[in-house]
Design an enzyme around this catalytic site. Structure first.
Site, mmCIF file in Angstrom:
data_model
loop_
_atom_site.group_PDB
_atom_site.id
_atom_site.type_symbol
_atom_site.label_atom_id
_atom_site.label_comp_id
_atom_site.label_asym_id
_atom_site.label_seq_id
_atom_site.Cartn_x
_atom_site.Cartn_y
_atom_site.Cartn_z
ATOM 1 N N ASP A 167 -8.806 -10.988 -7.489
ATOM 2 C CA ASP A 167 -7.841 -11.156 -8.800
ATOM 3 C C ASP A 167 -8.334 -9.791 -9.818
ATOM 4 O OD1 ASP A 167 -6.680 -11.786 -11.003
ATOM 5 O OD2 ASP A 167 -6.761 -14.014 -10.558
ATOM 6 N N GLY A 204 0.701 -1.117 -0.044
ATOM 7 C CA GLY A 204 0.145 -0.074 -0.168
ATOM 8 C C GLY A 204 0.938 1.129 0.021
ATOM 9 N N TRP A 245 2.090 2.981 -2.475
ATOM 10 C CA TRP A 245 1.561 3.735 -3.765
ATOM 11 C C TRP A 245 0.202 4.512 -3.069
ATOM 12 C CZ3 TRP A 245 2.203 2.261 -9.522
ATOM 13 C CH2 TRP A 245 3.652 2.165 -9.561
ATOM 14 N N LYS A 248 3.522 -1.441 -14.612
ATOM 15 C CA LYS A 248 4.956 -1.974 -14.480
ATOM 16 C C LYS A 248 4.734 -3.398 -15.465
ATOM 17 C CE LYS A 248 6.537 -4.302 -10.879
ATOM 18 N NZ LYS A 248 6.862 -4.120 -9.335
ATOM 19 N N ASP A 295 1.352 -1.242 -10.395
ATOM 20 C CA ASP A 295 2.962 -1.923 -10.034
ATOM 21 C C ASP A 295 2.711 -3.411 -9.792
ATOM 22 O OD1 ASP A 295 5.570 -1.281 -9.223
ATOM 23 O OD2 ASP A 295 4.929 -1.304 -7.107
ATOM 24 N N ASP A 308 -5.841 -5.887 -4.658
ATOM 25 C CA ASP A 308 -4.926 -6.739 -4.665
ATOM 26 C C ASP A 308 -5.316 -8.125 -4.203
ATOM 27 O OD1 ASP A 308 -1.532 -6.210 -4.353
ATOM 28 O OD2 ASP A 308 -2.019 -8.372 -3.819
#
Ligand SMILES: C[S@@+](CC[C@H](N)C(=O)[O-])C[C@H]1O[C@@H](n2cnc3c(N)ncnc32)[C@H](O)[C@@H]1O
Length: 199
Positions: free
Chosen positions: A89, A52, A54, A154, A114, A72
């Site tokens: 998911d 957490g 970000w 990312k 990310d 997440d």
């Protein structure tokens, strides 16, 4: 003999000293400095958000008028009143849609990701999974990001990375597509951040 720290250890120590949950926060800070991603009042979606850091940074940047939604597979401890967290998911489209309906969100101003697959130890498999996850993030952003909003993802370089980049550039949904590295990544990391704007 005095203990030696690598620069990467320094990022982790700095994060701990500054109250951030992960060293990853400095990656977002650098991206924000370079691309001016975050503004007060924004609605932000962060996919692959645990633990957490970000969310912590984005929460401060958007302020009380803004909101940040984090998703997440792992549980995320509460961050701040303007942050809501969800555990599922992100490749599950139905859950994304239900969550956004419940949050009463049609479009968001910024999509951050990310996300990283749990590493298998096999380089090519991890890279392939990373690209699969990037496609899932892109699908969400294509549906729910406002025109001119930034999407940051990312992804691990290698294998089918070039194909992913080509797909993004030819899909017609994106402009100003950039692939960039950040200083806070581990020295030998293959991770890059794709930064693009919605058409
Ligand atoms: C590097 S961490 C994110 C760190 C985060 N940006 C921070 O600052 O704390 C990557 C996260 O992606 C999550 N992840 C991987 N696959 C996922 C999936 N299919 N759905 C949701 N989250 C996923 C992992 O559980 C992990 O917590």
């Amino acid at each position: 003999m005095p203990k030696r720290y690598t620069p990467n250890d320094n990022w982790s120590r700095k994060a701990a000293a500054e109250g951030y949950r992960a060293r990853s926060v400095y990656k977002l800070m650098e991206l924000d400095e370079r691309f001016t991603l975050l503004h007060p009042g924004m609605m932000v979606l962060d996919l692959g958000a645990a633990p957490g850091s970000w969310l912590q940074y984005a929460s401060k940047a958007v302020g009380r008028q803004g909101k940040v939604i984090g998703v997440d597979l792992q549980a995320i401890d509460e961050v701040a009143p303007n942050v809501s967290v969800h555990r599922f998911d992100i490749t599950n489209d139905a859950k994304i849609e239900t969550m956004l309906e419940e949050e009463e969100v049609g479009y968001v101003d910024l999509v951050l990701s990310d996300i990283a697959p749990s590493t298998s130890g096999v380089k090519d498999v991890d890279q392939w999974r990373s690209v699969e996850l990037a496609h899932a993030v892109l699908a969400v952003a294509t549906r729910h990001l406002k025109k001119d909003g930034f999407c940051v993802i990312k992804v691990f370089r290698g294998g089918d990375f070039d194909e992913l980049l080509r797909d993004i550039k030819t899909a017609g949904h994106w402009r100003d597509v950039r692939a960039t590295k950040v200083q806070a990544s581990r020295d030998r990391s293959r991770e890059v951040y794709l930064v693009m704007k919605k058409r």
